[in-house]
Design an enzyme around this catalytic site. Sequence first.
Site, PDB file in Angstrom:
ATOM      1  N   HIS A 107       0.832  -1.197   0.000  1.00 10.32           N
ATOM      2  CA  HIS A 107       0.000   0.000   0.000  1.00 10.32           C
ATOM      3  C   HIS A 107       0.870   1.252   0.000  1.00 10.32           C
ATOM      4  O   HIS A 107       2.081   1.198   0.196  1.00 10.32           O
ATOM      5  CB  HIS A 107      -0.932  -0.022   1.206  1.00 10.32           C
ATOM      6  N   GLU A 122       1.323   3.715   2.027  1.00 10.06           N
ATOM      7  CA  GLU A 122       2.071   4.054   3.236  1.00 10.06           C
ATOM      8  C   GLU A 122       3.416   3.341   3.263  1.00 10.06           C
ATOM      9  O   GLU A 122       4.452   3.934   3.593  1.00 10.06           O
ATOM     10  CB  GLU A 122       1.263   3.689   4.482  1.00 10.06           C
ATOM     11  N   CYS A 131      -5.109   0.961   6.642  1.00  9.35           N
ATOM     12  CA  CYS A 131      -5.793  -0.290   6.970  1.00  9.35           C
ATOM     13  C   CYS A 131      -5.209  -0.882   8.245  1.00  9.35           C
ATOM     14  O   CYS A 131      -4.025  -0.719   8.552  1.00  9.35           O
ATOM     15  CB  CYS A 131      -5.682  -1.280   5.814  1.00  9.35           C
ATOM     16  N   CYS A 176      -1.257  -1.659   7.321  1.00 11.74           N
ATOM     17  CA  CYS A 176      -0.386  -0.483   7.248  1.00 11.74           C
ATOM     18  C   CYS A 176      -0.168   0.136   8.629  1.00 11.74           C
ATOM     19  O   CYS A 176       0.853   0.797   8.853  1.00 11.74           O
ATOM     20  CB  CYS A 176      -0.974   0.548   6.296  1.00 11.74           C
ATOM     21  N   ALA A 182     -21.021  12.379 -26.802  1.00 12.31           N
ATOM     22  CA  ALA A 182     -20.640  13.580 -27.547  1.00 12.31           C
ATOM     23  C   ALA A 182     -21.851  14.056 -28.335  1.00 12.31           C
ATOM     24  O   ALA A 182     -22.676  13.246 -28.783  1.00 12.31           O
ATOM     25  CB  ALA A 182     -19.477  13.295 -28.494  1.00 12.31           C
ATOM     26  N   ARG A 218     -11.302   6.088 -19.973  1.00  9.79           N
ATOM     27  CA  ARG A 218     -11.393   4.634 -20.132  1.00  9.79           C
ATOM     28  C   ARG A 218     -10.386   3.925 -19.241  1.00  9.79           C
ATOM     29  O   ARG A 218     -10.681   2.876 -18.671  1.00  9.79           O
ATOM     30  CB  ARG A 218     -11.155   4.235 -21.584  1.00  9.79           C
ATOM     31  N   LEU A 225     -13.590  -0.185 -28.354  1.00  6.34           N
ATOM     32  CA  LEU A 225     -13.685   0.002 -26.896  1.00  6.34           C
ATOM     33  C   LEU A 225     -12.410  -0.445 -26.178  1.00  6.34           C
ATOM     34  O   LEU A 225     -12.461  -1.073 -25.123  1.00  6.34           O
ATOM     35  CB  LEU A 225     -14.896  -0.756 -26.333  1.00  6.34           C
ATOM     36  N   ARG A 238      -5.497   2.278 -25.873  1.00 11.53           N
ATOM     37  CA  ARG A 238      -4.467   2.236 -26.916  1.00 11.53           C
ATOM     38  C   ARG A 238      -3.220   2.994 -26.471  1.00 11.53           C
ATOM     39  O   ARG A 238      -3.296   3.917 -25.655  1.00 11.53           O
ATOM     40  CB  ARG A 238      -5.015   2.853 -28.210  1.00 11.53           C
ATOM     41  N   GLU A 282     -20.925   4.088 -22.733  1.00 12.98           N
ATOM     42  CA  GLU A 282     -20.723   4.789 -24.004  1.00 12.98           C
ATOM     43  C   GLU A 282     -21.875   4.425 -24.928  1.00 12.98           C
ATOM     44  O   GLU A 282     -21.696   3.761 -25.942  1.00 12.98           O
ATOM     45  CB  GLU A 282     -19.366   4.415 -24.616  1.00 12.98           C
TER      46      GLU A 282
END
Length: 331
Positions: free
Chosen positions: A44, A46, A74, A83, A153, A183, A203, A206, A268
């Site tokens: 984590h 910390e 935690c 942690c 859009a 995304r 979808l 990239r 979407e």
Amino acid sequence: MREALAEGAKGLGTTSPNPPVGAVVVRDGEILGRGWHERAGEPHAERYALGDAERRHGAGAVRGATLYVTLEPCSTHGRTPPCTDAILSSGIVRVVVSATDPNPVHAGAGLELLRRAGLEVTTGVLEEEGRELIRFFARHVTTGRPWVIAKTASTLDGRTTLPAGMGRWISSEAAREDVQFWRRQCDAILVGGETFRRDNPSLTLRGKWAEGRPQPWRVVLTSDVDLPETHLLFTDLHKNRTLVHEGISLRESLARLGGLGVSSVLLESGGRLLTHALEEGLVDEVILYLAPILGGGATRLVAGDGLVARLEKPEFMAIGDNLRVRGRVAG
């Protein structure tokens, strides 16, 4: 705390089902170490920050220092040790926290443990920003369903298609690159069967956006299982990341995804599914790209009449020649 929040934001999209968390170790106004939770099952934030301080400044460097962390540490042993153990053994004397743990099973337990051990604990510093960072995790851990971002859009006159001969894309290339940023943060991308048939979308993440994380689940919600088998979601390199939810409601689809550990969904969709999602109160956040076009095609952004949805604290940003409008849907 702003430095810790910036560290935590590096984990957006890679830590699920864990929350993104950032931490910095400070003494006398100097940052000694910093860290962020990179992915589930790994140390984590910390522990990374404490380790970074010791590597840079030597053993015992953090004794007497303050730890700033975006989420309550935690106190239970999961895939990694608690942690709070690392904090107590390090010699840290003060812990400053942005958001408390939203999990009702653990909320406040780590803070109380640290206080009982004699540490000074301060909470609620930049709390709104801290809760924003963990909003996906908080929704999933408290309700079992994912946080839903509706991305779309439109033209300035509220159309989501263009007249014949004007091409496929309403949004600009810069806006489509910006979509990759959103995304990357989400565990799944969901479209309706109509959008799938018409657009044959990929979808995918990239380029740089795909680095360091698996492709998101790609979900087709449809009332008709007769889908084109040659479309990209069924034939590309990531076809094993495609799910078809046939004959169920959007609410049921989201519940099913939540059961798979999906904490965030990017919707979407076309106007009909978006309208339905808003009417059912299933959209938590909207991202709308407005293109500088008047006189769009026949498809409206919001199908039907009578729907009113208001965005709280909307943000406006120019993305190329598009305007991105983002905000939470008012409850």
